[in-house]
Design a protein around this motif. Structure first.
Motif, PDB file in Angstrom:
ATOM      1  N   PHE A  42       0.867  -1.011  -0.232  1.00 23.15           N
ATOM      2  CA  PHE A  42       0.102  -0.025   0.076  1.00 23.15           C
ATOM      3  C   PHE A  42       0.931   1.340  -0.087  1.00 23.15           C
ATOM      4  CE2 PHE A  42      -1.836   3.436   2.122  1.00 23.15           C
ATOM      5  CZ  PHE A  42      -3.145   3.757   1.518  1.00 23.15           C
ATOM      6  N   ASN A  43       0.435   2.071  -0.742  1.00 18.17           N
ATOM      7  CA  ASN A  43       0.963   3.450  -0.639  1.00 18.17           C
ATOM      8  C   ASN A  43       0.150   4.541  -0.404  1.00 18.17           C
ATOM      9  OD1 ASN A  43       2.254   5.930  -2.333  1.00 18.17           O
ATOM     10  ND2 ASN A  43       3.930   4.841  -1.557  1.00 18.17           N
ATOM     11  N   HIS A  44      -0.983   4.717  -1.277  1.00 22.22           N
ATOM     12  CA  HIS A  44      -1.760   5.906  -0.941  1.00 22.22           C
ATOM     13  C   HIS A  44      -3.267   5.582  -1.498  1.00 22.22           C
ATOM     14  CE1 HIS A  44      -0.487   6.592  -5.054  1.00 22.22           C
ATOM     15  NE2 HIS A  44      -1.612   7.137  -5.196  1.00 22.22           N
ATOM     16  N   TRP A  45      -4.293   6.601  -0.943  1.00 25.10           N
ATOM     17  CA  TRP A  45      -5.699   6.429  -1.338  1.00 25.10           C
ATOM     18  C   TRP A  45      -5.785   7.037  -2.558  1.00 25.10           C
ATOM     19  CZ3 TRP A  45      -7.792   2.531   1.101  1.00 25.10           C
ATOM     20  CH2 TRP A  45      -7.301   2.541   2.731  1.00 25.10           C
ATOM     21  N   ARG A  46      -6.965   6.796  -3.456  1.00 26.28           N
ATOM     22  CA  ARG A  46      -7.285   7.303  -4.807  1.00 26.28           C
ATOM     23  C   ARG A  46      -8.712   7.425  -4.672  1.00 26.28           C
ATOM     24  NH1 ARG A  46      -4.620   5.504  -9.809  1.00 26.28           N
ATOM     25  NH2 ARG A  46      -2.858   6.779  -9.049  1.00 26.28           N
ATOM     26  N   THR A  47      -9.462   8.425  -4.969  1.00 25.76           N
ATOM     27  CA  THR A  47     -11.107   8.556  -5.168  1.00 25.76           C
ATOM     28  C   THR A  47     -11.177   8.130  -6.656  1.00 25.76           C
ATOM     29  OG1 THR A  47     -11.127  10.584  -3.856  1.00 25.76           O
ATOM     30  CG2 THR A  47     -13.092  10.114  -5.186  1.00 25.76           C
ATOM     31  N   GLU A 101     -14.831  -2.527   2.799  1.00 25.89           N
ATOM     32  CA  GLU A 101     -16.059  -1.909   3.415  1.00 25.89           C
ATOM     33  C   GLU A 101     -15.706  -0.488   3.635  1.00 25.89           C
ATOM     34  OE1 GLU A 101     -17.434  -3.851   6.769  1.00 25.89           O
ATOM     35  OE2 GLU A 101     -17.523  -5.739   5.853  1.00 25.89           O
ATOM     36  N   PHE A 102     -14.767  -0.079   4.008  1.00 33.32           N
ATOM     37  CA  PHE A 102     -14.342   1.269   4.127  1.00 33.32           C
ATOM     38  C   PHE A 102     -14.086   1.935   2.897  1.00 33.32           C
ATOM     39  CE2 PHE A 102     -10.540   4.238   4.101  1.00 33.32           C
ATOM     40  CZ  PHE A 102     -10.755   5.295   5.004  1.00 33.32           C
ATOM     41  N   CYS A 103     -13.683   1.293   1.666  1.00 29.63           N
ATOM     42  CA  CYS A 103     -13.270   1.899   0.510  1.00 29.63           C
ATOM     43  C   CYS A 103     -14.844   2.146  -0.150  1.00 29.63           C
ATOM     44  CB  CYS A 103     -12.478   0.624  -0.308  1.00 29.63           C
ATOM     45  SG  CYS A 103     -10.767   0.915   0.061  1.00 29.63           S
ATOM     46  N   PRO A 111      -7.228   1.681  -2.593  1.00 30.29           N
ATOM     47  CA  PRO A 111      -5.917   1.715  -2.307  1.00 30.29           C
ATOM     48  C   PRO A 111      -5.075   1.589  -3.522  1.00 30.29           C
ATOM     49  CG  PRO A 111      -6.951  -0.547  -1.745  1.00 30.29           C
ATOM     50  CD  PRO A 111      -7.818   0.474  -2.329  1.00 30.29           C
ATOM     51  N   ILE A 112      -3.988   2.422  -3.277  1.00 28.26           N
ATOM     52  CA  ILE A 112      -3.026   2.155  -4.398  1.00 28.26           C
ATOM     53  C   ILE A 112      -1.562   1.764  -4.145  1.00 28.26           C
ATOM     54  CG2 ILE A 112      -1.434   3.677  -6.205  1.00 28.26           C
ATOM     55  CD1 ILE A 112      -4.616   3.486  -6.743  1.00 28.26           C
ATOM     56  N   GLN A 133      -5.565  12.191   7.666  1.00 25.47           N
ATOM     57  CA  GLN A 133      -4.491  13.068   7.530  1.00 25.47           C
ATOM     58  C   GLN A 133      -4.316  13.457   6.184  1.00 25.47           C
ATOM     59  OE1 GLN A 133      -1.407  10.442   9.412  1.00 25.47           O
ATOM     60  NE2 GLN A 133      -1.765  11.246  11.507  1.00 25.47           N
ATOM     61  N   HIS A 134      -4.786  13.009   5.154  1.00 29.88           N
ATOM     62  CA  HIS A 134      -4.340  13.428   3.730  1.00 29.88           C
ATOM     63  C   HIS A 134      -5.531  13.978   3.247  1.00 29.88           C
ATOM     64  CE1 HIS A 134      -1.003  10.618   4.700  1.00 29.88           C
ATOM     65  NE2 HIS A 134      -0.310  11.667   3.564  1.00 29.88           N
ATOM     66  N   ASN A 135      -6.613  14.374   4.076  1.00 26.55           N
ATOM     67  CA  ASN A 135      -7.641  15.121   3.627  1.00 26.55           C
ATOM     68  C   ASN A 135      -8.540  14.712   2.392  1.00 26.55           C
ATOM     69  OD1 ASN A 135      -6.961  17.233   5.952  1.00 26.55           O
ATOM     70  ND2 ASN A 135      -5.410  18.092   4.441  1.00 26.55           N
TER      71      ASN A 135
END
Length: 191
Positions: free
Chosen positions: A128-133, A154-156, A163-164, A186-188
């Motif tokens: 995992f590195n970051h989230w993407r919409t 479920e969160f996604c 998750p990326i 934290q990453h708004n």
């Protein structure tokens, strides 16, 4: 399968300030390296010297005792080193060992070593590195379940993010294993 000793392990982890535990157990003739994330309720397993592994997600204290990874099942059978049916399932041996395992907070190298063999090789990018919409594809759903568990899926689905993954772990990878929701906040990224 009910993991009756998970509360014992988690209490020990809390007492020592460990959120993602790294430990090894002996299963018949093999050593199995284990990573357990208390927040994700997920195990990653790597069978030492077999270069094969598998994952296990918990719902409460329960998991499906069926290991859906043929090579891992064969490797565990090879560990027992006999052709007959063995009533002692790997998960039962793991459960018996949980109260007494010597664990430590997992490091990036340990996590990389275990997860590189614990996850099926349908893509090289497993860290995992970051989230993407974005909308999630069926393949991404399966990968999210395998790598991070049903709670993260479920969160996604609730938040509309995916998750990326990168081909190597970062410090952020390890931090998110501890609390993925905190990383999200934290990453708004707006819900």
């Amino acid at each position: 399968m009910r993991f009756t000793n998970i509360p014992v392990l988690e209490n020990r982890m809390d007492n020592e300030g460990v959120s993602v535990a790294f430990f090894s157990i002996i299963y018949a003739n093999c050593t199995v390296e284990c990573v357990y994330s208390k927040d994700l309720r997920k195990f990653l397993f790597a069978i030492v010297d077999a270069n094969v592994g598998f994952t296990c997600s918990l719902e409460g204290l329960y998991t499906n005792a069926f290991i859906n990874h043929r090579e891992a099942v064969q490797a565990l059978a090879d560990c027992r080193n006999h052709g007959g049916w063995d009533p002692k399932h790997f998960y039962e041996v793991l459960n018996e060992n949980l109260p007494n395992v010597n664990f430590q907070q997992v490091t990036g190298g340990q996590y990389q070593g275990v997860s590189s063999v614990a996850v099926s090789n349908f893509e090289d990018r497993i860290y995992f590195n970051h989230w993407r919409t974005s909308a999630m594809s069926e393949r991404q759903e399966k990968k999210t379940i395998e790598l991070m568990g049903y709670e993260v899926l479920e969160f996604c689905q609730e938040t509309g993010v995916i998750p990326i993954y990168y081909p190597y772990p970062t410090e952020r990878t390890m931090d998110v294993m501890n609390n993925f929701r905190l990383d999200y906040q934290q990453h708004n990224i707006n819900e």
